[in-house]
Design a protein around this motif. Structure first.
Motif, PDB file in Angstrom:
ATOM      1  N   GLY A  93       0.886  -1.249   0.132  1.00  0.00           N
ATOM      2  CA  GLY A  93       0.007   0.080  -0.151  1.00  0.00           C
ATOM      3  C   GLY A  93       0.979   1.198   0.078  1.00  0.00           C
ATOM      4  N   GLY A  94       2.215   1.155   0.300  1.00  0.00           N
ATOM      5  CA  GLY A  94       3.039   2.279   0.409  1.00  0.00           C
ATOM      6  C   GLY A  94       3.456   2.758  -1.166  1.00  0.00           C
ATOM      7  N   ALA A  95       4.011   3.896  -1.119  1.00  0.00           N
ATOM      8  CA  ALA A  95       4.514   4.313  -2.318  1.00  0.00           C
ATOM      9  C   ALA A  95       5.950   3.586  -2.874  1.00  0.00           C
ATOM     10  CB  ALA A  95       4.991   5.950  -2.166  1.00  0.00           C
ATOM     11  N   ALA A  96       5.668   3.378  -4.297  1.00  0.00           N
ATOM     12  CA  ALA A  96       6.884   2.285  -4.708  1.00  0.00           C
ATOM     13  C   ALA A  96       8.013   3.344  -4.988  1.00  0.00           C
ATOM     14  CB  ALA A  96       6.325   2.036  -6.138  1.00  0.00           C
ATOM     15  N   VAL A  97       9.243   2.807  -4.897  1.00  0.00           N
ATOM     16  CA  VAL A  97      10.502   3.484  -5.054  1.00  0.00           C
ATOM     17  C   VAL A  97      11.016   2.799  -6.448  1.00  0.00           C
ATOM     18  CG1 VAL A  97      12.850   3.960  -4.225  1.00  0.00           C
ATOM     19  CG2 VAL A  97      10.981   3.914  -2.705  1.00  0.00           C
ATOM     20  N   VAL A  98      11.458   3.730  -7.187  1.00  0.00           N
ATOM     21  CA  VAL A  98      11.867   3.363  -8.563  1.00  0.00           C
ATOM     22  C   VAL A  98      13.502   3.918  -8.640  1.00  0.00           C
ATOM     23  CG1 VAL A  98      11.868   3.342 -11.181  1.00  0.00           C
ATOM     24  CG2 VAL A  98       9.781   2.997  -9.808  1.00  0.00           C
ATOM     25  N   ARG A  99      14.344   3.098  -8.957  1.00  0.00           N
ATOM     26  CA  ARG A  99      15.780   3.858  -8.996  1.00  0.00           C
ATOM     27  C   ARG A  99      16.081   3.805 -10.523  1.00  0.00           C
ATOM     28  NH1 ARG A  99      17.680   4.427  -3.818  1.00  0.00           N
ATOM     29  NH2 ARG A  99      16.644   2.900  -2.225  1.00  0.00           N
ATOM     30  N   ALA A 100      16.696   4.833 -10.901  1.00  0.00           N
ATOM     31  CA  ALA A 100      17.130   4.911 -12.321  1.00  0.00           C
ATOM     32  C   ALA A 100      18.561   5.706 -12.393  1.00  0.00           C
ATOM     33  CB  ALA A 100      16.085   5.660 -13.044  1.00  0.00           C
ATOM     34  N   ALA A 101      19.300   5.633 -13.367  1.00  0.00           N
ATOM     35  CA  ALA A 101      20.557   6.394 -13.524  1.00  0.00           C
ATOM     36  C   ALA A 101      20.344   7.641 -14.064  1.00  0.00           C
ATOM     37  CB  ALA A 101      21.529   5.362 -14.296  1.00  0.00           C
ATOM     38  N   ARG A 102      19.435   7.726 -14.865  1.00  0.00           N
ATOM     39  CA  ARG A 102      18.974   8.916 -15.478  1.00  0.00           C
ATOM     40  C   ARG A 102      17.471   9.125 -15.578  1.00  0.00           C
ATOM     41  NH1 ARG A 102      22.428   6.232 -18.688  1.00  0.00           N
ATOM     42  NH2 ARG A 102      24.679   6.862 -19.083  1.00  0.00           N
ATOM     43  N   VAL A 103      16.808  10.202 -15.577  1.00  0.00           N
ATOM     44  CA  VAL A 103      15.692  10.609 -15.606  1.00  0.00           C
ATOM     45  C   VAL A 103      14.874  11.770 -16.203  1.00  0.00           C
ATOM     46  CG1 VAL A 103      13.669  11.254 -13.874  1.00  0.00           C
ATOM     47  CG2 VAL A 103      15.316   9.722 -12.948  1.00  0.00           C
ATOM     48  N   ILE A 104      14.170  11.436 -17.038  1.00  0.00           N
ATOM     49  CA  ILE A 104      13.525  12.483 -18.033  1.00  0.00           C
ATOM     50  C   ILE A 104      12.152  12.912 -17.175  1.00  0.00           C
ATOM     51  CG2 ILE A 104      12.717  13.403 -20.132  1.00  0.00           C
ATOM     52  CD1 ILE A 104      14.622  11.363 -21.384  1.00  0.00           C
TER      53      ILE A 104
END
Length: 224
Positions: free
Chosen positions: A1-12
């Motif tokens: 139910g919590g917020a998902a964490v997404v890890r990325a090297a670069r973000v647009i």
């Protein structure tokens, strides 16, 4: 139910109505600020749709910030089940929330943030009568009739009904000018590229816009 964490090297980020907030979270510039502007459509009843067979647009008035009434025949949608329509509008009224699709949707944070931005008051001072007129015409459909009949005199009040509304994520600078060009924010410590403003016509220009963003991302992230 919590917020998902997404890890990325670069973000647009292409966050639309929240693009300014997302950019500021990562150290981006304060401006441009997003001010929500609701566009409300009317539509012609079925028996009057034959009056409009193609797009009808007014000649733009450079003294006002929005286009004004125009007529748009649609194809309908097998996905949503919506039948073909002839849309009339949209108008342009200040929304009390970034997702304010009606007069009754009010968000305190959105409203206070917009009210605290000097650019909004500078815009309002220049276009006060236009803004008040748009609000009046939003409430009273009859007030729009004269503008509509300039293009199609046969249309009567009973030929119109309210349709849907959208919210434009209008970018505004400190001087109260509407930002009508692309704005990218790359002044962030992290490997981020923020698309702060992508003006209309977004759908018809989508492939060209995608290439522009890809080119900016390649330069920002040193991609080869």
């Amino acid at each position: 139910g919590g917020a998902a964490v997404v890890r990325a090297a670069r973000v647009i980020s292409c966050a639309g109505a929240y693009s300014d907030r997302i950019a500021r979270l990562s150290g981006g510039s304060r401006t441009p600020v997003i001010v929500p502007v609701r566009g409300e459509y009317l539509e012609l009843i079925e028996s009057k749709r034959h009056l409009v067979k193609a797009l009808i647009y007014p000649v733009p008035d450079p003294s006002v910030p929005f286009l004004g009434v125009h007529f748009t025949p649609t194809l309908g949608s097998a996905v949503t089940g919506r039948s073909p329509q002839v849309l009339v509008g949209p108008n342009a009224v200040f929304a009390f929330a970034r997702e304010g699709y009606s007069w009754f949707k009010v968000d305190g944070r959105d409203l206070l943030e917009a009210a605290a931005f000097p650019g909004l008051w500078r815009l309002a001072a220049r276009h006060f009568s236009f803004a008040m007129g748009e609000m009046f015409r939003s409430v009273f459909v009859r007030a729009q009739l004269a503008d509509i009949q300039r293009y199609i005199p046969e249309i009567r009040l009973e030929d119109l009904r309210r349709s849907h509304a959208g919210v434009r994520a209008q970018a505004l600078d400190e001087a109260g000018r509407l930002v009508d060009d692309f704005v990218f924010d790359e002044d962030c410590p992290a490997p981020l590229l923020h698309v702060r403003n992508a003006p209309s016509p977004g759908a018809t220009s989508s492939l060209a816009i995608a290439r522009m963003i890809a080119d900016r991302a390649a330069a920002r992230f040193a991609l080869t």
